[in-house]
Design a protein around this motif. Structure first.
Motif, PDB file in Angstrom:
ATOM      1  N   MET A  45      27.008   9.848  42.704  1.00 13.99           N
ATOM      2  CA  MET A  45      25.866   9.005  43.106  1.00 13.99           C
ATOM      3  C   MET A  45      26.061   8.572  44.554  1.00 13.99           C
ATOM      4  N   ASN A  46      25.118   8.937  45.412  1.00 18.41           N
ATOM      5  CA  ASN A  46      25.224   8.580  46.824  1.00 18.41           C
ATOM      6  C   ASN A  46      24.954   7.095  47.037  1.00 18.41           C
ATOM      7  N   GLN A  47      25.815   6.459  47.823  1.00 20.15           N
ATOM      8  CA  GLN A  47      25.601   5.056  48.165  1.00 20.15           C
ATOM      9  C   GLN A  47      24.444   4.933  49.167  1.00 20.15           C
ATOM     10  N   VAL A  48      23.806   3.774  49.164  1.00 20.43           N
ATOM     11  CA  VAL A  48      22.710   3.511  50.100  1.00 20.43           C
ATOM     12  C   VAL A  48      23.279   2.908  51.377  1.00 20.43           C
ATOM     13  N   ARG A  49      22.924   3.468  52.496  1.00 24.98           N
ATOM     14  CA  ARG A  49      23.358   2.908  53.773  1.00 24.98           C
ATOM     15  C   ARG A  49      22.320   1.919  54.276  1.00 24.98           C
ATOM     16  N   ALA A  50      22.807   0.771  54.702  1.00 20.74           N
ATOM     17  CA  ALA A  50      21.897  -0.264  55.221  1.00 20.74           C
ATOM     18  C   ALA A  50      21.219   0.225  56.485  1.00 20.74           C
ATOM     19  N   LYS A  51      19.918  -0.001  56.560  1.00 18.94           N
ATOM     20  CA  LYS A  51      19.126   0.445  57.705  1.00 18.94           C
ATOM     21  C   LYS A  51      18.740  -0.771  58.553  1.00 18.94           C
ATOM     22  N   LYS A  52      19.139  -0.712  59.796  1.00 14.88           N
ATOM     23  CA  LYS A  52      18.928  -1.847  60.696  1.00 14.88           C
ATOM     24  C   LYS A  52      17.448  -2.164  60.855  1.00 14.88           C
ATOM     25  N   HIS A  53      16.601  -1.133  60.939  1.00 14.38           N
ATOM     26  CA  HIS A  53      15.171  -1.378  61.172  1.00 14.38           C
ATOM     27  C   HIS A  53      14.488  -2.029  59.972  1.00 14.38           C
ATOM     28  N   LEU A  54      15.142  -1.980  58.806  1.00 13.30           N
ATOM     29  CA  LEU A  54      14.602  -2.646  57.619  1.00 13.30           C
ATOM     30  C   LEU A  54      15.243  -4.019  57.401  1.00 13.30           C
ATOM     31  N   GLY A  55      16.165  -4.390  58.300  1.00  9.87           N
ATOM     32  CA  GLY A  55      16.818  -5.690  58.179  1.00  9.87           C
ATOM     33  C   GLY A  55      17.695  -5.799  56.950  1.00  9.87           C
TER      34      GLY A  55
ATOM     35  N   HIS B  70      20.908  -6.103  54.628  1.00 10.05           N
ATOM     36  CA  HIS B  70      22.283  -6.567  54.518  1.00 10.05           C
ATOM     37  C   HIS B  70      22.537  -6.710  53.027  1.00 10.05           C
ATOM     38  N   PHE B  71      23.313  -5.799  52.466  1.00  8.45           N
ATOM     39  CA  PHE B  71      23.478  -5.745  51.024  1.00  8.45           C
ATOM     40  C   PHE B  71      24.550  -6.725  50.538  1.00  8.45           C
ATOM     41  N   LEU B  72      24.153  -7.597  49.620  1.00 13.02           N
ATOM     42  CA  LEU B  72      25.089  -8.541  49.023  1.00 13.02           C
ATOM     43  C   LEU B  72      26.092  -7.767  48.162  1.00 13.02           C
ATOM     44  N   LYS B  73      27.377  -8.108  48.287  1.00 13.04           N
ATOM     45  CA  LYS B  73      28.414  -7.412  47.516  1.00 13.04           C
ATOM     46  C   LYS B  73      29.260  -8.358  46.670  1.00 13.04           C
ATOM     47  N   ASP B  74      28.916  -9.633  46.649  1.00 12.04           N
ATOM     48  CA  ASP B  74      29.681 -10.626  45.900  1.00 12.04           C
ATOM     49  C   ASP B  74      28.987 -10.896  44.564  1.00 12.04           C
ATOM     50  N   GLN B  75      29.668 -10.516  43.479  1.00 13.85           N
ATOM     51  CA  GLN B  75      29.080 -10.622  42.152  1.00 13.85           C
ATOM     52  C   GLN B  75      28.849 -12.071  41.724  1.00 13.85           C
TER      53      GLN B  75
ATOM     54  N   ASN C  21      30.373 -12.814  55.393  1.00 12.04           N
ATOM     55  CA  ASN C  21      31.354 -11.810  54.978  1.00 12.04           C
ATOM     56  C   ASN C  21      31.117 -11.226  53.591  1.00 12.04           C
ATOM     57  N   VAL C  22      30.148 -11.752  52.832  1.00 14.27           N
ATOM     58  CA  VAL C  22      29.886 -11.212  51.491  1.00 14.27           C
ATOM     59  C   VAL C  22      28.765 -10.172  51.510  1.00 14.27           C
ATOM     60  N   PHE C  23      28.389  -9.739  52.702  1.00 13.64           N
ATOM     61  CA  PHE C  23      27.347  -8.729  52.856  1.00 13.64           C
ATOM     62  C   PHE C  23      27.917  -7.469  53.502  1.00 13.64           C
ATOM     63  N   ASN C  24      27.233  -6.367  53.257  1.00  9.96           N
ATOM     64  CA  ASN C  24      27.553  -5.122  53.940  1.00  9.96           C
ATOM     65  C   ASN C  24      26.252  -4.532  54.516  1.00  9.96           C
ATOM     66  N   PRO C  25      26.149  -4.475  55.855  1.00  8.64           N
ATOM     67  CA  PRO C  25      27.056  -5.050  56.856  1.00  8.64           C
ATOM     68  C   PRO C  25      26.847  -6.567  56.945  1.00  8.64           C
ATOM     69  N   PRO C  26      27.848  -7.295  57.467  1.00  8.82           N
ATOM     70  CA  PRO C  26      27.696  -8.741  57.591  1.00  8.82           C
ATOM     71  C   PRO C  26      26.620  -9.092  58.632  1.00  8.82           C
ATOM     72  N   PRO C  27      25.699  -9.983  58.298  1.00  4.23           N
ATOM     73  CA  PRO C  27      24.737 -10.443  59.315  1.00  4.23           C
ATOM     74  C   PRO C  27      25.454 -11.355  60.316  1.00  4.23           C
ATOM     75  N   LYS C  28      24.786 -11.643  61.390  1.00  2.00           N
ATOM     76  CA  LYS C  28      25.395 -12.493  62.428  1.00  2.00           C
ATOM     77  C   LYS C  28      25.190 -13.975  62.146  1.00  2.00           C
ATOM     78  N   VAL C  29      24.484 -14.277  61.059  1.00  2.00           N
ATOM     79  CA  VAL C  29      24.171 -15.670  60.730  1.00  2.00           C
ATOM     80  C   VAL C  29      24.512 -15.962  59.273  1.00  2.00           C
ATOM     81  N   THR C  30      24.606 -17.237  58.955  1.00  2.00           N
ATOM     82  CA  THR C  30      24.798 -17.679  57.574  1.00  2.00           C
ATOM     83  C   THR C  30      23.456 -17.609  56.840  1.00  2.00           C
TER      84      THR C  30
END
Length: 260
Positions: A1-11, A13-18, A172-181
């Protein structure tokens, strides 16, 4: 199963903390006993997985990212009718939902305000929203009158919803991490079915007042063509940020009466 890559133009930031994902889903109260739910921007499905396993709501998952929809279809092959390639901002929601429905999601920062304006358009059908957005925007929506961050969305949403700022989420709980809280807020529909004024004019008054927030309302509302007797009202000596929802309702009634 291919992972989804975050797309900058769609804004994205995938949450990874369960644990945070669980906390967001548990923030849903089911206010007014709605059973339908839409998740905006499921991405890699960290909230989606919980909602499907819990099965408390008849949920649909909308994303504008084809890769995300394909990934979720592969991940949950028995639920493929739930994953829809659709833009929440440009859909006629009444074509999908005939009854009340809740809204949840890790909303893209670049369209979060637009999402809430869309919610306002469907306020009679949306009893609850739980959304993760940029902390600054979340605090603005929940801000009380008199606050420097209090603005258009604060007034309009608080007119129809109880707004609660629930908790903050670090980058830090996002991939990629946003620059803000980030911040999670909950909106629960109040008992106001219709404001005691011309609602279209109310929206115009609020927007016009805050578009010139450094000016007194007397000057900020000039484009509305205020009647002479309205111009003398003491409330117009204040700035928009000093008025609560009820104040804006009374001001709208005065403007409507003066212009008739």
């Amino acid at each position: 199963m291919n992972q989804v890559r975050a797309k900058k133009h769609l804004g994205q930031h995938f949450l990874k903390d369960q644990q945070i994902a669980d906390k967001i889903v548990k923030a849903l109260t089911g206010h007014n006993n709605y059973k339908k739910l839409i998740e905006i921007g499921p991405g890699t499905g960290v909230l989606t997985d919980i909602l499907i396993e819990d099965n408390q709501y008849d949920a649909l998952f909308w994303d504008v990212d084809r890769d995300s929809i394909a990934y979720l279809n592969e991940k949950h092959p028995s639920q493929t009718d739930r994953f829809i390639l659709a833009d929440f901002l440009h859909q006629r929601l009444e074509e999908y939902f005939k009854e009340p429905f809740g809204v949840i999601g890790n909303f893209p920062y670049n369209i979060s305000s637009q999402i809430f304006f869309k919610v306002l358009d469907y306020r009679h059908q949306i009893p609850e929203v739980v959304g993760m957005i940029q902390k600054e925007v979340a605090e603005r929506i929940a801000a009380p009158p008199g606050s420097k961050t209090y603005g258009i969305l604060s007034v309009l949403l608080q007119a129809y919803y109880k707004v609660e700022y629930l908790f903050s989420v670090p980058p830090n709980v996002f991939n990629p991490p946003p620059k803000v809280t980030s911040g999670v807020i909950r909106l629960i529909r109040n008992d106001v079915q219709q404001l005691d004024c011309d609602e279209k004019l109310f929206f115009r008054v609020v927007k016009q007042g805050f578009n010139n927030r450094r000016k007194t309302l007397r000057n900020a509302l000039k484009p509305l063509g205020l009647a002479d007797e309205v111009k003398e009202l003491p409330i117009l000596n204040q700035r928009a940020e000093q008025l609560g929802v009820d104040d804006f309702v009374e001001l709208t009634k005065a403007i409507s009466s003066g212009n008739n």
